[in-house]
Design an enzyme around this catalytic site. Structure first.
Site, mmCIF file in Angstrom:
data_model
loop_
_atom_site.group_PDB
_atom_site.id
_atom_site.type_symbol
_atom_site.label_atom_id
_atom_site.label_comp_id
_atom_site.label_asym_id
_atom_site.label_seq_id
_atom_site.Cartn_x
_atom_site.Cartn_y
_atom_site.Cartn_z
ATOM 1 C CG ASP A 61 -160.252 -10.681 -84.286
ATOM 2 O OD1 ASP A 61 -160.518 -9.839 -85.161
ATOM 3 O OD2 ASP A 61 -159.460 -10.562 -83.887
ATOM 4 C CD GLU B 261 -159.428 7.141 -77.851
ATOM 5 O OE1 GLU B 261 -158.921 6.885 -77.266
ATOM 6 O OE2 GLU B 261 -160.161 7.624 -79.106
ATOM 7 C CG PHE C 116 -164.800 3.858 -82.805
ATOM 8 C CD1 PHE C 116 -163.848 4.638 -83.958
ATOM 9 C CD2 PHE C 116 -165.239 3.302 -82.344
ATOM 10 C CE1 PHE C 116 -163.784 3.473 -85.151
ATOM 11 C CE2 PHE C 116 -165.140 2.406 -84.338
ATOM 12 C CZ PHE C 116 -164.732 2.376 -84.876
ATOM 13 C CE LYS D 67 -159.309 8.664 -83.630
ATOM 14 N NZ LYS D 67 -158.440 7.967 -82.283
ATOM 15 N NE ARG E 252 -155.507 -1.078 -86.219
ATOM 16 C CZ ARG E 252 -157.033 -1.845 -86.239
ATOM 17 N NH1 ARG E 252 -156.498 -2.854 -86.996
ATOM 18 N NH2 ARG E 252 -157.580 -1.201 -85.072
ATOM 19 C CB THR F 72 -159.673 -9.084 -90.340
ATOM 20 O OG1 THR F 72 -159.565 -7.716 -90.050
ATOM 21 C CG2 THR F 72 -159.603 -9.188 -92.019
ATOM 22 N NE ARG G 240 -163.322 -1.913 -95.174
ATOM 23 C CZ ARG G 240 -163.102 -0.914 -94.322
ATOM 24 N NH1 ARG G 240 -162.582 -1.093 -93.279
ATOM 25 N NH2 ARG G 240 -161.592 -0.123 -94.477
ATOM 26 C CG ASN H 255 -164.291 -7.786 -83.223
ATOM 27 O OD1 ASN H 255 -163.605 -8.201 -82.148
ATOM 28 N ND2 ASN H 255 -163.381 -7.445 -83.552
ATOM 29 C CG ASP H 256 -162.374 -11.411 -82.850
ATOM 30 O OD1 ASP H 256 -163.022 -10.931 -83.718
ATOM 31 O OD2 ASP H 256 -161.696 -11.102 -82.126
#
Lengths: 1482, 364
Positions: free
Chosen positions: A418, A691, A733, A757, A800, A880, A997, A1026-1027
């Site tokens: 990642d 954030e 989010f 955002k 980012r 990623t 992506r 997410n990994d």
């Protein structure tokens, strides 16, 4: 751009349609189960009794232990096999040993395993007991008050009352909280490791209660889902007695295992208890994987079985023939059957076959599995204990969560990594931003960040200055505009680089996530700051006018909105350490979020007051009355309040709290102590580091978030004072929308604003289409295109990016949207879907405000680690979710991509395009591949390539270096069945692959593809949720226990604190584990084959009658007792190559990848050697005792001894590292054998038939021939092996052997007197070798002094070399010092450090180029350089010198700063603050 | 173990463990053992490092081998096959079983005198005393004089456990097949004197001391051996019961040394067993002077049926036991081979030292 913390896997679990109904446990009248009140029933089904809160993780009870454990153990095939054989022994016709004795080893193995299980179970039992007996306040019906109960006595439907810092005993529905807003904060670190506080909310309908919640009056029925393991979801509804229904969601549920924080006390009803809690349902226990080596081993075990059967068959046939031959001849030694009849040859053969299987059972090593397990446990222990894998900053070491795949670490071929949080620190630092088309580069901020980096590297080398709190001059920072809440303590934290401080910081950040000083202290851009304060002032002046914002220029108003958005468009919770929240809060206006249309109308009609007064909400009347009153107050006397505010900041709420609240507050206040209003530093607790970074950034611009409640956000501005925004909605989010929004009512304009955002790619598409006709539209367009170009710039820099946008809603629009939204919210079934749709409806037609660039710094040592892993032959793929440019940039930064390598970019819009592109790429790769003549890429294939740097790749042995970059969409196409082969083929040609992506699913698909198609060993490393899927799919999953919680760690096999530890984990420990285990397994096979061979040869001389000359005791216990210890010691401790050498020469890792140590050839060679050795060990005693009066066991015992000696000597040849433990183990084995033999042979004269070993060993010890054959046989047996090893070591040494030789040479040179090093002289040997090698190829000399392999492509030749050749020895020996000193051709490249005097420019350039990603430390602070012998101190000294010189300027500054700060008393204060905090948690 | 999400983690020192107390870190101990830094010897096997081993082995083994060889060669040994399968053999007549008892005489000449004690063996070939079922077919308890086992022998003895409802003592196939030839040795002192001089053959002292005194015992009890063995019967193949094996009481019954020796089953199908001792009587004369001897054989034991062979062996012994040419040769051979390999390694080491270094460079 995904804010990392929110990348939650969306789990949609449908199908369990069942629901659970929970009623109060206090009303016996209601339909009840059990005597203590109704608990639950299932809708339309018979109800199994609900579990109480007792925790039972034990597997066994006293009674069930033996059968259950045995049953489990017999799942292992080997155990069944051994038991069957032992049972076979009970048949008299075939028995070879005493039946009881034959059972012994099996029983031993079973008993050991059972004991282990028992112990584990017992410790589980003990911890269960401890947990079950924790106390907790439960409401008792009888006593009408809360009483202390044990956790295990809690039942579903009970009411529990929890206090601050208590751990939640079960899944509890929050009914009441001491917090006036009905909030409760929990820390879920125990559940997922996330340390930021999460907010939970009292069930709607109860939050409005005025008086304290009384469980006796609770008559509602709760319907909710059946217990499930989805932590992120909870659905249900509560039905009040009057028939009203209210939805429940996860914000209402307190999960078992979490801790209550910042909230005085809460009351809730237990929904799920015990094993039905989500925490326990999520607990799947340790994972069992089978390693590749073990699979291979099992295959070889099957070969052994085959061999065993062959031998037995051979024997059986032989015996049949023998019987036929001698039976008819009436041989004296032919024993008839018991009844006197003679055995038919066929029956005899069958018997012989079975007996042979018993006798030769040793071939299948019974102790192999046990030994392997022991070795693995020890390996895990050593990995855990490795000091070099210990991370001081986080005080964590590597955790091995899977115990049985350590050796897989040594065979990894592909690493899937990642990016965020794995390669980078996931510490987001605000770097720069653009507002309204103007870029603010924040140069000072950049400098500040650079300084952190420097501080990092300096602190490594310079003696750590603990306690001297030096502050770096804040060049370019405006002292005057520092935040008011910025306390001294944060200033003193500025130099985080130092270890001590980092540690402190991490201790702090245990409580406050994502707030290291580096992230907090942002140096504002002066221009922007000026503009911000300008609009602040402007607004302060014009605040009472109709349209305050209209007075500002569009740019200024954008800037204002931009910062407001940064401040409030998030879910950051403001806390101050240790105390319940309301102390900090100043409350002006209290409104619950808009819940109904009536509510909306009520609030937004001009005659607000009257409508509120006329509202007839039964529960909330009181409250809303008060609320409207106070809002009226604030409306009327804004100014005065603001003035007061200045004074009251520190000591807020009580005085302002009105009656309605104080009554409630009092009811809770029993144990609350009033605290002096001291100025506390506000802490921002964010779910994701992005954030926090943005909020801190806004704070640097004096736009500080001071408070956040569910219904309002307060922002503090220097001139404008405190602005309280009414928070109408927060649309959280999610990774599909890739954005979040808040809906607020602006206090100045009274407009309803939406601040959004999100990822630029998404937000840019949602902007309000602007016409190019009018000037405004054109202006907007320009702004957008500018912003877009800045965004691209940011991405190229590896930042980012986030876009900030706003939308102003008219009341009608809002009302319209609200209607739908409320419907969605109250819907029970499809809530998430509908909310998603609703969010989509809101987030359109946005007005772009600006964009931010956040830097996610690379972790320490990532480029070095990657290059090492590369050298080790590992292919690294980065998967990623980031956008392509960012990913490429980071990849460059961490040296995953080189600037001189070609990048193939696959961006396809459709399946066909993707196929075509792949085809082209393949053609291209193939066309350049074989000839290795790089063609100009532009000419040939234009579609998919843009070589970033079209310098022709050097046609080295490594082949052309290509990199593949593919984006998520193309990846989806490429992973289709018809394209995956092509994709893989292409990817295989590339040195590195970058998938941008990509979704979590894609990540796991890629890993699966590589794993299944390429049959490669894969390792996935990641840190976030997410990994998880990728980590689970890979052969070895590594989690980084970093910033993002524990989900990845929980799914992983190994958890490391930082990416760089992967290097040592794989290259050192992986290699060791593999090589140790491989050698041990081979040795096991050898040992057993050789031992069985002895017995087999004997069959030729005993008529294939399955007779054994080795005493049954020796036969049975040989493997278990006599020969097991040395190999265990070797298996645990042997080091074929030292850690330093391995790290220095990562290529050595390739031996594991290629399975060099344990491949079929090695196995069969080993078997052949075993056969040879057994022949020798059989026939030398045979010849020596041929035609003598020796009896069977007097002859067999020496053979046993010989076998033992041969095994030990063999092990000796194979052992690379002899520690005293090896010697002791070998000595112990021999002694044990002798002792056992002597005791056994004198214990009983008539026992143990048929062997009759009485006094055999004693007699043998008096026989010189015994000693003579014990001497000659092992030597003879091992001569070929030794000779072969020596030949191979000299003629065809493997890489590993070379590595060892090299390390040995290094050690030798180190052993020469130290003074010579000190004086800068070269060790004589080294010199000699140098001069010797100097005449030949220069690279020869290089290899001699253990120089590193040069990676030729890495760097261009250095600038100046003449000096170097002038003093060749110095320069040459200094080469190996550096970890990865790249040199193109020997003699022409000089390490920067060594020749810095002559070549400062070169040095500086080098240092600077590495300073960003690779701190200077890597140049000279090799952790292992003391043991790397060849390091001559000359180069060391010069290296140090140059570094010192290089950094002297910064040191100077440093000194001045420390003087400046030395008078500050802050450190002590800070410390005491820390202590207070600490005690708060004790 | 499996409770990762449990509150107890906190108790055990999970993430939120109190930072207040003494800074108890999880830092591993920096000990040599835990860090795997134990002082170690790390031999590297190359021609250069290994060749001393080969030379040393050679240098040690060759002298040992020569020593053993010489010793073995000094042992006098004569072997006389009396199976009688050749028609010319005097014992040929005994092959047919109708001649009982069959006595045959074989003449032989000792070229050199046998000094010291001389051991007389009988040797059998192709006799599988190590056959699994044969080896098992005995009862050690019975042989140890256990009265219960005497009358109720072990099942292992089947089918030689009982004969006509009487327990067999000693039971089992081993005892049943006991060697029962009688060998006598006569020296023909000179040609003129036709009366040969019998050689005194010691029947005792041929078994292991522990066997005779610990492992084998006659059944306890008063009275003669015959009484003590009452209720048992002789093994099928035996002509006489066990208590009539010898005339002397301390060599009779189960402690008859011929029986004890026979019961120690041979390891290999070709074996010899000690039959008699010829003790040196006086220092002046050799035990067996050179000259003509004849061997008187009472031929009972049938081996020709299964192609076995019978031999009589006379042998002196040395410190390392009987004649054993193999060990000496083996030592010399292995020593020489080792030496040769050492030379090969030396050559290799000399020749390839440089190239092995280039190999270094090539590999890296």
């Amino acid at each position: 751009m995904e804010p990392a913390g929110r990348r939650r896997r969306r789990r949609r679990r449908r199908g369990d349609g069942g629901a659970r109904t929970v009623r109060s446990g206090l009303h016996p009248g209601l339909p009840a189960l059990g005597s203590r009140g109704a608990r639950l029933g299932l809708h339309g089904g018979c109800a199994p009794p609900a579990a109480d809160n007792r925790l039972k993780t034990t597997k066994y009870t006293l009674l069930s232990f033996v059968p259950k454990n045995l049953f489990e153990q017999f799942h292992r095939l080997a155990n069944v096999y051994f038991v069957l054989i032992a049972l076979l022994n009970f048949a008299p016709a075939v028995n070879a040993f005493q039946p009881g004795l034959a059972l012994a080893p099996v029983l031993f193995i079973l008993a050991v395993t059972a004991l282990k299980d028992l112990w584990e179970d017992y410790s589980r039992h003990r911890s269960d007991l401890a947990i079950n007996h924790r106390g907790c306040l439960v409401f008792s019906r009888e006593e009408k008050k809360y009483v202390h109960r044990f956790w295990k006595e809690i039942h579903v439907g009970d009411f529990v009352r929890l206090h601050c810092n208590e751990i939640i005993p079960a899944d509890v529905l929050l009914l009441s909280s001491s917090d006036p807003d009905g909030l409760c904060h929990i820390e879920t670190a125990n559940l997922d490791g996330e340390t930021n506080l999460k907010r939970r909310q009292v069930v709607r309908g109860f939050s409005e209660l005025v008086s304290e919640f009384n469980p006796l009056t609770f008559t509602s029925i709760i319907e909710c889902e059946k217990p499930n393991n989805d932590l992120s979801r909870f659905r249900g509804c509560i039905i009040h007695s009057n028939g009203e229904k209210a939805g429940l969601h996860k914000e209402n549920l307190l999960l078992r295992g979490c801790t209550i924080r910042n909230t005085e006390a809460v009351v809730g009803i237990v929904i799920y208890a015990g094993h039905e809690t989500k925490a326990l349902l999520n607990n799947s226990g340790p994972r069992y994987k089978r390693s590749q080596l073990e699979r291979q081993m099992n295959c070889d075990v099957l070969w052994c079985v085959l061999l065993l059967i062959c031998m037995s068959l051979f024997s059986a046939v032989g015996h049949g023939l023998w019987v036929r031959r001698y039976q008819e001849k009436k041989a004296l030694f032919d024993v008839p059957e018991a009844d006197g009849s003679s055995l038919s040859p066929v029956t005899a053969a069958v018997y012989s076959f079975l007996t042979m299987i018993i006798v030769l059972q040793v071939l299948i090593p019974i102790s192999l599995y046990v030994s392997i397990e022991i070795v693995k446990v020890c390996q895990v222990y050593f990995i855990n204990q490795d000091l070099d894998l210990y991370d001081e900053e986080t005080d964590s070491q590597l955790q091995c969560r899977a115990l049985n795949i350590t050796e897989d670490l040594g065979q990894i071929q592909y690493i899937f990594s990642d990016k965020t949080g794995t390669l980078t620190e996931n510490k987001m630092v605000f770097r720069r931003c653009t507002v309204s088309g103007v870029e603010y580069s924040h140069d000072a901020n950049a400098q500040r960040l650079a300084r952190y980096q420097e501080a990092d590297s300096e602190e490594e080398e310079v003696v750590p200055k603990r306690g001297s709190w030096s502050q770096r001059g804040s060049i370019g920072s405006h002292q005057g505009v520092r935040m008011m809440h910025r306390t001294q303590s944060t200033k003193s934290h500025r130099r985080t680089g130092s270890r001590a401080e980092a540690k402190r910081a991490s201790m702090l950040s245990r409580h406050t996530a994502f707030s290291s000083p580096m992230e907090k202290d942002i140096t504002p851009d002066p221009k922007l700051l000026e503009k911000v304060s300008e609009c602040d002032k402007g607004l302060a002046i014009s605040r009472h006018q109709e349209q305050p914002l209209a007075h500002l220029s569009p740019e200024l108003s954008d800037i204002f909105d931009f910062f407001i958005a940064l401040t409030i468009c998030n879910t950051v919770v403001v806390t101050s350490p240790d105390q319940p929240r309301q102390k900090v809060r100043v409350r002006f206006e209290l409104k619950s979020p808009v819940k109904t249309i009536e509510d909306f109308l009520r609030r937004f009609t001009p005659s607000r007051l009257t409508s509120v007064c006329s509202s007839t909400g039964s529960l909330a009347t009181n409250k809303s009355n008060h609320k409207s009153g106070s809002s009226l107050l604030s409306n009327l006397s804004n100014d005065s309040v603001f003035l007061k505010l200045e004074e009251r900041l520190g000591q807020p709420a009580p005085s302002l709290a009105s009656n309605g609240y104080s009554s409630q507050a009092e009811s809770w206040a029993s144990e609350r102590k009033p605290e002096p209003g001291q100025e506390q530093e506000l802490r921002y607790e964010a779910e994701s580091p992005d954030e926090a970074a943005l909020v801190y950034a806004a704070r640097a611009y004096n736009c500080a978030l001071v408070d956040r409640l569910p219904d309002q956000v307060s922002v503090e501005l220097p001139h404008l004072g405190r602005l309280t925004f009414e928070l109408l909605h927060t649309l959280g989010f999610d990774s599909i929308r890739k954005r979040m929004s808040v809906v607020i009512r602006h206090p100045l304009t009274d407009e309803i604003n939406v601040y959004t955002k999100g990822a630029d790619s998404v937000v840019m598409d949602l902007l309000l289409p602007c016409s190019s006709e009018d000037a405004r539209g054109r202006h907007q367009k320009r702004i957008r295109s500018k912003t877009q170009s800045f965004l691209n710039l940011y991405a190229v820099e590896g930042l980012r990016t986030l876009c900030i946008a706003k939308r102003v809603l008219s009341k009608e629009e809002y009302a319209c949207w609200l209607q739908g939204h409320l419907e969605a919210e109250s819907s029970l079934d499809n809530r998430e879907e509908l909310l998603f749709q609703s969010a989509l409806r809101l987030e359109t037609n946005l007005h772009l405000l600006g964009a931010t660039g956040i830097e996610d710094r690379l972790q320490d040592g990532v480029p070095e680690t990657i290059s090492k892993l590369r050298q080790a032959g590992l292919q690294i793929w980065v998967l990623t979710g980031d956008k392509q440019e960012t990913a490429i940039n980071i990849a460059h930064a961490c040296k995953l991509l080189d600037h001189d390598e070609e990048i193939i970019t696959l961006n396809a819009e459709s399946q066909e395009a993707c196929a075509a592109l792949l085809e082209q790429c393949l053609q291209y790769v193939q066309s350049r591949g074989p000839h290795s003549t790089p063609k100009k890429t532009e000419g040939n294939v234009s579609v998919g390539f843009f070589p970033l740097c079209s310098a022709p790749p050097q046609s080295t042995a490594r082949g052309p270096s290509l990199s593949l970059v593919i984006d998520g969409r193309s990846l989806a196409y490429a992973l289709e069945k018809n394209l995956e082969d092509k994709f893989l083929f292409l990817a295989k040609q590339c040195r590195s692959v970058l998938c941008c992506r990509s979704t979590p699913l894609q990540k796991s698909m890629v890993v699966k593809l590589v794993r299944s198609k390429l049959k490669a060993m894969t390792l996935a490393i990641g840190d976030g949720a997410n990994d998880v899927s990728m980590i689970q799919v890979a052969d070895v999953g590594v989690g980084i226990s970093g910033q993002e919680g524990m989900q990845a760690v929980m799914a992983s096999d190994f958890a490391v604190p930082k990416f760089r530890y992967l290097e040592r984990l794989l290259i050192v420990h992986g290699h060791w584990c593999y090589s140790r285990l491989a050698n041990m397994v081979l040795y096991f096979f050898y040992k057993n084959t050789m031992f069985v061979g002895l017995l087999f040869w004997f069959q030729f001389y005993c008529g294939f009658s399955a007779s054994a000359m080795i005493d049954q005791w020796y036969l049975i216990f040989f493997n278990l007792l006599f020969s097991s210890l040395p190999q265990l010691v070797t298996g645990v401790l042997d080091k074929d190559v030292s850690a330093d050498t391995l790290l220095l020469e990562p290529q050595l890792y390739k031996s594991g990848q290629k399975m060099e140590e344990y491949r079929p050839r090695a196995f069969w060679l080993n078997m052949v050697d075993a056969a040879f050795q057994s022949l020798v060990c059989f026939f030398i005693p045979y010849m020596a005792y041929y035609d003598s009066d020796v009896d069977m066991f007097t002859w067999g015992t020496p053979i046993t001894a010989i076998a033992l000696l041969t095994f030990l000597l063999h092990l000796g040849i194979e052992t690379k590292t002899w520690t005293w433990l090896n010697w002791v183990a070998c000595g112990f084995s021999i002694l044990l054998f002798l002792t056992v033999a002597l005791i056994y042979n004198s214990a009983c004269a008539t026992c143990y038939p048929p062997s009759n070993p009485y006094w055999t060993m004693q007699t043998l010890l008096g026989d010189p021939v015994f000693y003579l054959i014990c001497l000659i046989t092992p030597v003879t047996a091992l001569l070929p092996r030794l000779f072969f090893r020596a030949l191979q070591g000299s003629l065809f040494p493997t890489q590993l052997q070379l590595g060892r030789q090299l390390a040995k040479k290094c050690r030798k040179t180190l052993q020469t007197p130290k003074e010579r090093f000190a004086q800068g002289h070269l060790p004589q040997e080294l010199k000699a070798e140098l001069s010797q090698g100097g005449t030949g190829s220069p690279s020869e000399s290089l290899s001699k002094d253990c120089a590193l392999q040069t990676s030729q492509h890495l760097q261009q030749p250095p600038v100046c070399s003449p000096e170097a050749s002038g003093e060749p020895s110095t320069v040459d020996t200094s080469v190996p010092l550096r970890e990865n000193s790249p040199r193109g051709s020997p003699g022409s490249s000089i390490p920067g450090a060594a020749v810095s005097g002559e070549c400062p420019g070169h040095l500086r350039r080098k240092s600077l180029s590495t300073s960003r990603a690779a701190p200077l430390q890597s140049l000279f602070s090799l952790p292992n350089f003391s043991s790397l012998g060849c390091v001559s101190s000359l180069s060391l000294v010069s290296g140090l010198g140059s570094v010192l010189r290089f950094s002297s300027s910064s040191l100077h500054v440093d000194k001045r700063d420390s003087e400046f700060l030395s008078s500050s008393p802050q450190p002590e204060q800070d410390l005491s603050g820390l202590q207070r905090q600490a005690t708060g948690y004790v | 173990m499996a409770m990762n999400c449990n509150p107890k983690d906190e108790v055990d020192g999970g993430p939120p463990c109190a930072p207040g107390g003494a800074a108890k870190t999880r830092r591993p101990d920096n000990t040599a053992f835990k860090q795997q830094r134990l002082p170690a010897w790390q031999p590297i096997l190359t021609a250069g490092t290994v060749l001393p081993t080969f030379f040393i082995v050679g240098l040690i083994f060759i002298p040992i081998g020569i020593g053993i060889f010489v010793t073995s060669n000094n042992i006098r040994e004569i072997e006389i096959d009396y199976t009688g399968t050749e028609p010319s053999s005097p014992c040929n007549k005994c092959l047919s079983s109708n001649v009982t008892p069959c006595v045959c005489t074989i003449n032989f000449t000792l070229e050199k005198a046998f000094e010291g004690n001389v051991f007389m063996y009988y040797g059998l070939s192709n006799f599988y005393q190590n056959h699994r079922r044969y080896v098992k077919s005995r009862d050690d308890s019975q042989l140890n004089g256990d009265p219960r086992a005497l009358v109720n022998p072990s099942k292992e003895c089947e089918p030689y456990r009982r004969n006509e409802d009487l327990p067999i003592a000693p039971c089992g196939a081993i005892a049943n097949s006991m060697f029962n030839d009688t060998l006598e040795l006569f020296l023909i002192t000179n040609d003129s004197d036709p009366t040969p001089k019998p050689i005194l053959l010691q029947r005792k002292g041929i078994a292991w001391w522990t066997d005779k005194h610990v492992k084998f015992r006659n059944p306890p009890g008063e009275g003669t051996l015959e009484e003590r063995f009452k209720g048992t019967t002789k093994p099928v193949n035996w002509p006489k019961p066990v208590y009539m094996l010898d005339s002397e009481d301390d060599n009779n019954g189960f402690i008859n040394e011929d029986l004890i020796v026979w019961m120690r089953t041979a390891a290999l199908p070709t074996f010899r067993k000690l039959y008699r001792l010829i003790e040196r009587t006086d220092d002046l004369h050799p035990t067996l002077p050179a000259g003509q001897y004849y061997l008187n054989i009472t031929y009972n034991y049938p081996v020709h049926s299964f192609d076995g062979r019978k031999r009589m062996i006379l042998s002196t012994i040395s410190w390392m036991g009987g004649k054993n040419p193999f060990l000496g040769i083996a030592y010399i051979t292995v020593g020489s081979i080792s030496f040769l390999l050492g030379v090969v390694l030396l050559v290799i080491n000399h020749k390839y030292r440089n190239s092995s270094n280039t190999a270094d460079t090539m590999a890296f």
